[in-house]
Design a protein around this motif. Sequence first.
Motif, PDB file in Angstrom:
ATOM      1  N   THR A  62      43.532 -27.417 -55.721  1.00  0.00           N
ATOM      2  CA  THR A  62      43.408 -28.052 -57.038  1.00  0.00           C
ATOM      3  C   THR A  62      44.655 -28.879 -57.295  1.00  0.00           C
ATOM      4  N   PHE A  63      44.650 -29.615 -58.412  1.00  0.00           N
ATOM      5  CA  PHE A  63      45.717 -30.571 -58.676  1.00  0.00           C
ATOM      6  C   PHE A  63      46.226 -30.443 -60.113  1.00  0.00           C
ATOM      7  N   PRO A  64      46.919 -29.346 -60.403  1.00  0.00           N
ATOM      8  CA  PRO A  64      47.509 -29.202 -61.736  1.00  0.00           C
ATOM      9  C   PRO A  64      48.723 -30.118 -61.908  1.00  0.00           C
ATOM     10  N   LEU A  65      49.271 -30.133 -63.120  1.00  0.00           N
ATOM     11  CA  LEU A  65      50.393 -31.013 -63.442  1.00  0.00           C
ATOM     12  C   LEU A  65      51.672 -30.214 -63.633  1.00  0.00           C
ATOM     13  N   SER A  66      52.762 -30.823 -63.246  1.00  0.00           N
ATOM     14  CA  SER A  66      54.091 -30.302 -63.528  1.00  0.00           C
ATOM     15  C   SER A  66      54.926 -31.467 -64.024  1.00  0.00           C
ATOM     16  N   ASP A  67      55.355 -31.394 -65.293  1.00  0.00           N
ATOM     17  CA  ASP A  67      56.083 -32.504 -65.923  1.00  0.00           C
ATOM     18  C   ASP A  67      55.287 -33.807 -65.837  1.00  0.00           C
ATOM     19  N   GLY A  68      53.966 -33.682 -65.998  1.00  0.00           N
ATOM     20  CA  GLY A  68      53.100 -34.851 -66.024  1.00  0.00           C
ATOM     21  C   GLY A  68      52.710 -35.393 -64.669  1.00  0.00           C
ATOM     22  N   GLU A  69      53.191 -34.787 -63.570  1.00  0.00           N
ATOM     23  CA  GLU A  69      52.886 -35.262 -62.226  1.00  0.00           C
ATOM     24  C   GLU A  69      52.022 -34.236 -61.501  1.00  0.00           C
ATOM     25  N   PRO A  70      50.977 -34.678 -60.768  1.00  0.00           N
ATOM     26  CA  PRO A  70      50.111 -33.727 -60.061  1.00  0.00           C
ATOM     27  C   PRO A  70      50.752 -33.212 -58.775  1.00  0.00           C
ATOM     28  N   ALA A  76      43.971 -18.753 -52.665  1.00  0.00           N
ATOM     29  CA  ALA A  76      43.425 -17.874 -51.641  1.00  0.00           C
ATOM     30  C   ALA A  76      41.930 -18.129 -51.482  1.00  0.00           C
ATOM     31  N   PRO A  77      41.344 -17.806 -50.322  1.00  0.00           N
ATOM     32  CA  PRO A  77      39.894 -18.007 -50.121  1.00  0.00           C
ATOM     33  C   PRO A  77      39.070 -17.212 -51.127  1.00  0.00           C
ATOM     34  N   THR A  78      38.003 -17.845 -51.600  1.00  0.00           N
ATOM     35  CA  THR A  78      37.059 -17.196 -52.516  1.00  0.00           C
ATOM     36  C   THR A  78      35.640 -17.548 -52.090  1.00  0.00           C
ATOM     37  N   ASP A  79      34.669 -16.827 -52.639  1.00  0.00           N
ATOM     38  CA  ASP A  79      33.271 -17.148 -52.366  1.00  0.00           C
ATOM     39  C   ASP A  79      32.896 -18.461 -53.046  1.00  0.00           C
ATOM     40  N   VAL A  80      31.936 -19.157 -52.465  1.00  0.00           N
ATOM     41  CA  VAL A  80      31.435 -20.404 -53.029  1.00  0.00           C
ATOM     42  C   VAL A  80      30.145 -20.122 -53.783  1.00  0.00           C
ATOM     43  N   ALA A  81      30.078 -20.586 -55.019  1.00  0.00           N
ATOM     44  CA  ALA A  81      28.841 -20.439 -55.797  1.00  0.00           C
ATOM     45  C   ALA A  81      27.766 -21.334 -55.188  1.00  0.00           C
ATOM     46  N   ALA A 114      42.375 -30.049 -62.188  1.00  0.00           N
ATOM     47  CA  ALA A 114      43.475 -29.105 -62.361  1.00  0.00           C
ATOM     48  C   ALA A 114      43.026 -27.665 -62.180  1.00  0.00           C
ATOM     49  N   ALA A 115      41.799 -27.353 -62.592  1.00  0.00           N
ATOM     50  CA  ALA A 115      41.323 -25.968 -62.563  1.00  0.00           C
ATOM     51  C   ALA A 115      40.455 -25.653 -61.354  1.00  0.00           C
ATOM     52  N   GLY A 116      39.641 -26.640 -60.900  1.00  0.00           N
ATOM     53  CA  GLY A 116      38.754 -26.411 -59.772  1.00  0.00           C
ATOM     54  C   GLY A 116      37.609 -25.478 -60.130  1.00  0.00           C
ATOM     55  N   PRO A 117      36.790 -25.060 -59.146  1.00  0.00           N
ATOM     56  CA  PRO A 117      36.825 -25.551 -57.762  1.00  0.00           C
ATOM     57  C   PRO A 117      36.361 -27.001 -57.673  1.00  0.00           C
ATOM     58  N   LEU A 118      36.721 -27.659 -56.571  1.00  0.00           N
ATOM     59  CA  LEU A 118      36.431 -29.083 -56.424  1.00  0.00           C
ATOM     60  C   LEU A 118      35.299 -29.343 -55.430  1.00  0.00           C
ATOM     61  N   LEU A 139      39.386 -36.243 -53.977  1.00  0.00           N
ATOM     62  CA  LEU A 139      40.754 -35.842 -53.665  1.00  0.00           C
ATOM     63  C   LEU A 139      40.826 -34.879 -52.486  1.00  0.00           C
ATOM     64  N   ILE A 140      39.734 -34.163 -52.199  1.00  0.00           N
ATOM     65  CA  ILE A 140      39.771 -33.175 -51.119  1.00  0.00           C
ATOM     66  C   ILE A 140      38.877 -33.534 -49.941  1.00  0.00           C
ATOM     67  N   CYS A 141      38.155 -34.643 -50.028  1.00  0.00           N
ATOM     68  CA  CYS A 141      37.163 -34.918 -48.986  1.00  0.00           C
ATOM     69  C   CYS A 141      36.873 -36.417 -48.912  1.00  0.00           C
ATOM     70  N   ASP A 142      36.782 -36.937 -47.687  1.00  0.00           N
ATOM     71  CA  ASP A 142      36.349 -38.313 -47.466  1.00  0.00           C
ATOM     72  C   ASP A 142      35.098 -38.278 -46.579  1.00  0.00           C
ATOM     73  N   PRO A 143      34.472 -39.411 -46.271  1.00  0.00           N
ATOM     74  CA  PRO A 143      33.233 -39.379 -45.482  1.00  0.00           C
ATOM     75  C   PRO A 143      33.368 -38.700 -44.126  1.00  0.00           C
TER      76      PRO A 143
END
Length: 463
Positions: A62-70, A76-81, A114-118, A139-143
């Motif tokens: 995911t892409f949270p912010l710190s001082d306005g910058e991602p 950790a791995p989790t199950d996929v809905a 910022a929160a995901g999942p993506l 942000l996490i995947c291209d073709p």
Amino acid sequence: MTSIRVPLSLMQEHMWWLERYAPAEGFFNESLRHRLRPEVEAASVRAALGLLVRRHESLRTTFPLSDGEPYQSIAAPTDVALAITDLSALSPVERQAELGRIHDAEVARPFDTAAGPLLRAHLVVAGEVKELVMVFDHLICDPTSAAILTGELDEICDALVSSGELDEICDALVSGRIPDLAPAQLDFADFAVWQRRFLDAEALEEYEEHWARTLHGLRPSYRIPLHPSACGSPTTAAVTPPGMMTFSLDGEVSGRLRTMFRTSSFVLTAAAVAALVARATGEPDTLMVTSVDGRDRAELASMVGLFGGVSLLRVDLAGDPPFETIVRRARHAVLGLLEHQHLPVWQVLEAARRRQIDVSLRAIPVALHFYHASRHRWVPGTSVVAAPPAVEGPSDPGTTAAAKPLEFRIYDDGAAWWGELLHHPQWYDESHALRIVSGLKALLAAVAEDPLLPLSALPLEAA
């Protein structure tokens, strides 16, 4: 458990800002639709998705912010809905329509970066017909990453169908005993950190100087080629959905071109499209938007993440050169592009502006995207899983977006060579798109017979 913080890659940083100003929700989402074997059950699909998330850190980033910058936060791995819809009660025609609706609805839904999942997964079932829809934030995947995931999903599902033991498959995946799924040596986070170190101030300056040299003296007219009124500019946004014209190149012609020029089909395509645009506009200085894969090292071939993006391709056709010379110039342009592909296009444009070179990405009327394709499963070194069109002509583009009046998408699997022309009806209707496709095919057929034909003698449409 504390997640890992990693800087964004240059392409991710560019995409993160683009998404803030997207013209529509989900505009930059990446998606795939994949037909599964009849014997693959929903439980196997769910397990396979979980294994993919464990295998690829990008899928749990995911892409949270710190001082306005991602920054990249890797969880950790989790199950996929996995959403499941049964369309067995519908007729085949109704099923396809509903499947298209489900795909389009999933693509249109935005992600919370910022929160995901993506990523989202939706399994559509109709008896033995099973199709998986997957959607990712760009942000996490291209073709290429989508094609990688498609191939790995098949490998894992096949192994699960054969053994049915998830723990055994997990062990085999980790050890690399599942065919074509060797243990990952690097993750996208490693690449992002390396890229930031590799492209230090000195390297960035060299990259910017290359693009400044490439774009120096550029004075394109930005006229839309083969427009019905032979004029116009694409500076207004293309707000209507595009049409799509599919076409295949004659096997004898493509074979002769490969033998004659002994260069990549990307170079040949770039030369042909540049020549077509130059003939249509009368302007020998052609500038096109194109795409780059970003995987210029073997270690990146099987990695999932955002590597690819858009860039610029300039081919100089001054002096009425023969097509053989146009190919050499296109090859020089493509090699320069590939060598400097890590610099996002916004930095290319900024470097040009600082040197008083006037380049407007929005005003460039033509895009050319080239894909090495695999008709069946993805294998390292290919880009997409695709197949030549069953029927040439007007086709439904689905949710495919195109920001340019004309967008060529060319595919080559080593045996066949085919393409799609996306065209916006505010500039082109089907008849004009058909004329453009006819012109490209006629041009390639002509130079396959005589590679020394000068630019001024190249045909604009079939005889």
